[in-house]
Design an enzyme around this catalytic site. Sequence first.
Site, PDB file in Angstrom:
ATOM      1  N   HIS A  72       1.484 -16.298  78.775  1.00 30.45           N
ATOM      2  CA  HIS A  72       2.816 -15.927  78.275  1.00 30.45           C
ATOM      3  C   HIS A  72       2.694 -14.716  77.362  1.00 30.45           C
ATOM      4  O   HIS A  72       1.898 -14.723  76.430  1.00 30.45           O
ATOM      5  CB  HIS A  72       3.441 -17.090  77.494  1.00 30.45           C
ATOM      6  CG  HIS A  72       4.089 -18.102  78.384  1.00 30.45           C
ATOM      7  ND1 HIS A  72       5.048 -18.974  77.952  1.00 30.45           N
ATOM      8  CD2 HIS A  72       3.920 -18.354  79.708  1.00 30.45           C
ATOM      9  CE1 HIS A  72       5.444 -19.731  78.965  1.00 30.45           C
ATOM     10  NE2 HIS A  72       4.765 -19.385  80.034  1.00 30.45           N
ATOM     11  N   TYR A 200      12.771 -20.795  71.415  1.00 32.10           N
ATOM     12  CA  TYR A 200      12.925 -21.464  70.119  1.00 32.10           C
ATOM     13  C   TYR A 200      14.357 -21.192  69.648  1.00 32.10           C
ATOM     14  O   TYR A 200      14.718 -20.025  69.453  1.00 32.10           O
ATOM     15  CB  TYR A 200      11.936 -20.903  69.096  1.00 32.10           C
ATOM     16  CG  TYR A 200      10.487 -21.278  69.334  1.00 32.10           C
ATOM     17  CD1 TYR A 200       9.707 -20.619  70.291  1.00 32.10           C
ATOM     18  CD2 TYR A 200       9.883 -22.293  68.583  1.00 32.10           C
ATOM     19  CE1 TYR A 200       8.377 -20.962  70.501  1.00 32.10           C
ATOM     20  CE2 TYR A 200       8.544 -22.638  68.786  1.00 32.10           C
ATOM     21  CZ  TYR A 200       7.808 -21.975  69.747  1.00 32.10           C
ATOM     22  OH  TYR A 200       6.499 -22.320  69.951  1.00 32.10           O
ATOM     23  N   PRO A 294       4.656 -28.963  64.516  1.00 31.35           N
ATOM     24  CA  PRO A 294       4.343 -28.307  65.802  1.00 31.35           C
ATOM     25  C   PRO A 294       5.100 -27.003  66.070  1.00 31.35           C
ATOM     26  O   PRO A 294       4.830 -26.350  67.078  1.00 31.35           O
ATOM     27  CB  PRO A 294       4.728 -29.368  66.840  1.00 31.35           C
ATOM     28  CG  PRO A 294       5.707 -30.253  66.158  1.00 31.35           C
ATOM     29  CD  PRO A 294       5.373 -30.239  64.705  1.00 31.35           C
ATOM     30  N   LYS A 298       0.216 -24.522  66.381  1.00 29.83           N
ATOM     31  CA  LYS A 298      -1.108 -24.192  65.828  1.00 29.83           C
ATOM     32  C   LYS A 298      -2.111 -25.347  65.837  1.00 29.83           C
ATOM     33  O   LYS A 298      -3.309 -25.117  65.657  1.00 29.83           O
ATOM     34  CB  LYS A 298      -0.943 -23.732  64.357  1.00 29.83           C
ATOM     35  CG  LYS A 298      -0.312 -22.366  64.218  1.00 29.83           C
ATOM     36  CD  LYS A 298      -1.276 -21.268  64.630  1.00 29.83           C
ATOM     37  CE  LYS A 298      -0.540 -20.086  65.152  1.00 29.83           C
ATOM     38  NZ  LYS A 298      -1.056 -19.460  66.327  1.00 29.83           N
ATOM     39  N   TYR A 386       1.562 -15.914  65.738  1.00 28.86           N
ATOM     40  CA  TYR A 386       1.705 -16.803  66.902  1.00 28.86           C
ATOM     41  C   TYR A 386       0.487 -16.694  67.811  1.00 28.86           C
ATOM     42  O   TYR A 386      -0.040 -17.715  68.276  1.00 28.86           O
ATOM     43  CB  TYR A 386       2.990 -16.469  67.669  1.00 28.86           C
ATOM     44  CG  TYR A 386       3.446 -17.588  68.589  1.00 28.86           C
ATOM     45  CD1 TYR A 386       4.435 -18.488  68.187  1.00 28.86           C
ATOM     46  CD2 TYR A 386       2.882 -17.751  69.848  1.00 28.86           C
ATOM     47  CE1 TYR A 386       4.852 -19.521  69.022  1.00 28.86           C
ATOM     48  CE2 TYR A 386       3.290 -18.785  70.688  1.00 28.86           C
ATOM     49  CZ  TYR A 386       4.271 -19.666  70.270  1.00 28.86           C
ATOM     50  OH  TYR A 386       4.681 -20.688  71.094  1.00 28.86           O
TER      51      TYR A 386
HETATM   52  C1  PHB Z   1       4.815 -27.809  73.891  1.00 27.65           C
HETATM   53  O1  PHB Z   1       4.805 -27.219  74.982  1.00 27.65           O
HETATM   54  O2  PHB Z   1       4.672 -29.041  73.828  1.00 27.65           O
HETATM   55  C2  PHB Z   1       5.009 -27.028  72.642  1.00 27.65           C
HETATM   56  C3  PHB Z   1       5.077 -25.657  72.712  1.00 27.65           C
HETATM   57  C4  PHB Z   1       5.276 -24.919  71.564  1.00 27.65           C
HETATM   58  C5  PHB Z   1       5.403 -25.544  70.347  1.00 27.65           C
HETATM   59  C6  PHB Z   1       5.323 -26.925  70.271  1.00 27.65           C
HETATM   60  C7  PHB Z   1       5.124 -27.680  71.415  1.00 27.65           C
HETATM   61  O3  PHB Z   1       5.628 -24.804  69.229  1.00 27.65           O
END
Ligand code: PHB
Length: 412
Positions: A72, A200, A294, A298, A386
């Site tokens: 990505h 997000y 989450p 990280k 990130y």
């Molecule tokens: C996930 O794909 O489970 C996931 C991805 C990004 C995040 C948290 C969880 O920030």
Amino acid sequence: MHTTVGIVGAGPAGLLLARLLHRAGIDSVVLEARDRAYVEQRQRAGILEQTTVDALRAAGAGERMDQEGIVHHGIELRFDGRAHRIDFPGLADGRSVMVYAQTEVVKDLIALQLAEGGPLLFEAEVRAVEQSADEVAVRYVHEGAEHTLRCDWVVGCDGFHGVTRNAIPEDLRRSYERTYPYSWLGILAEAPPVYDELIYAHSARGFALASMRSASVSRLYLQVPNGTDVADWPDDRIWDELDARLATRQAPGWKLARGPVTAKSVLPMRSHVTEPMRHERVLLAGDAAHIVPPTGAKGLNLAATDVALLAKAFVHLHESGSTRLLDDYSDTCLERIWRAEHFSYFMTTTLHAAPDQSPFETRLQLSQLARIASSPHAAAELAHNYVGVALPGRPGAVASAPTGPDLGEQAP
Ligand code: PHB
Ligand code: APR
């Protein structure tokens, strides 16, 4: 039984460490309290930084990841009814991340270790870790009997609820913690991802995240109040709420593709750091030493960089007799950990709606998000964090020197 490195816990930290040590000719024994199926099915995140990808390749566990992982090159932020893409390579020195689920990482590492590694015992629960002058005794229960594993070193990879942390005397241990006034409701669904990158979303109704596991499986999250019961969230309610929180003004009436929900659970959000990460012959790695909410993706990456550093330190000891890198381990790790703690806290508090949040605080969040959308400097700070900040300078720091193809070189 005696071993050079006793490893408590077979999550990603313990398993990856065992693999890296095995490849370097250093023996280890892994003791895991749960059974194999439980460990392999535990749903967690799946965003891998370049250093994590490199460590998995170095452990010999890169083959399926390189075939099935999806690179990505950015994420989308949604707020105030609009969408803004953060382009990682353009903002963060050509770097990107890989989407490959933690469940798959764990399956790959377990299969390898059982096929050609040192002992990996499931349903072996460690009860105590006791240090004496020149060894560490690990007391555990396996198949109904009590056993002792004698080790030169012990690494606690036993997660937040583990027991190894107690081997650091209480008067030397410092804990820093924050809990958040909200949780995540996470689902896995047999539905194609809504978009080819992660979204997000900040909204007045609360945070939402659209992630994925493959071209046909979505992983989706909603901010919910602490104490939420999944029974109060039938599938239709979840889909309706995701549609509402992910909505933008540019695409009115836009909806997610729906499909059967195959898993549903509520996750609490916590930040935690224990210092120091070493006391004499006992070391901590991964969630045993630090937890992040989450939102910044990280957790797995911190665990992987801890153990990559530890493996390097054990190899240095093995080859030179010097404990210098082990002596530096805690300080070296903590610098990177606190950076990730801050980033995870920043992402969490900028994107979620706290239950007692004032309109003033909401305007501050929107102003910060608008700044990220309009300023390459602000966006670059997010992008660098990130994809994983390279910390210079410290002896033994995990360098970003790749051992395989760079994520930046792969096709989108
Ligand atoms: C996930 O794909 O489970 C996931 C991805 C990004 C995040 C948290 C969880 O920030
Ligand atoms: N004896 C043996 N094993 C134990 C004990 C014990 N007393 N206590 C805990 N364990 C095991 C758990 O059953 C679990 O399998 O330790 C393992 C810890 O694994 P994780 O919780 O996955 O932690 P870690 O390997 O550090 O991985 C960090 O996982 O929680 C996510 O966000 C986190 O992605 C990050 C990653």
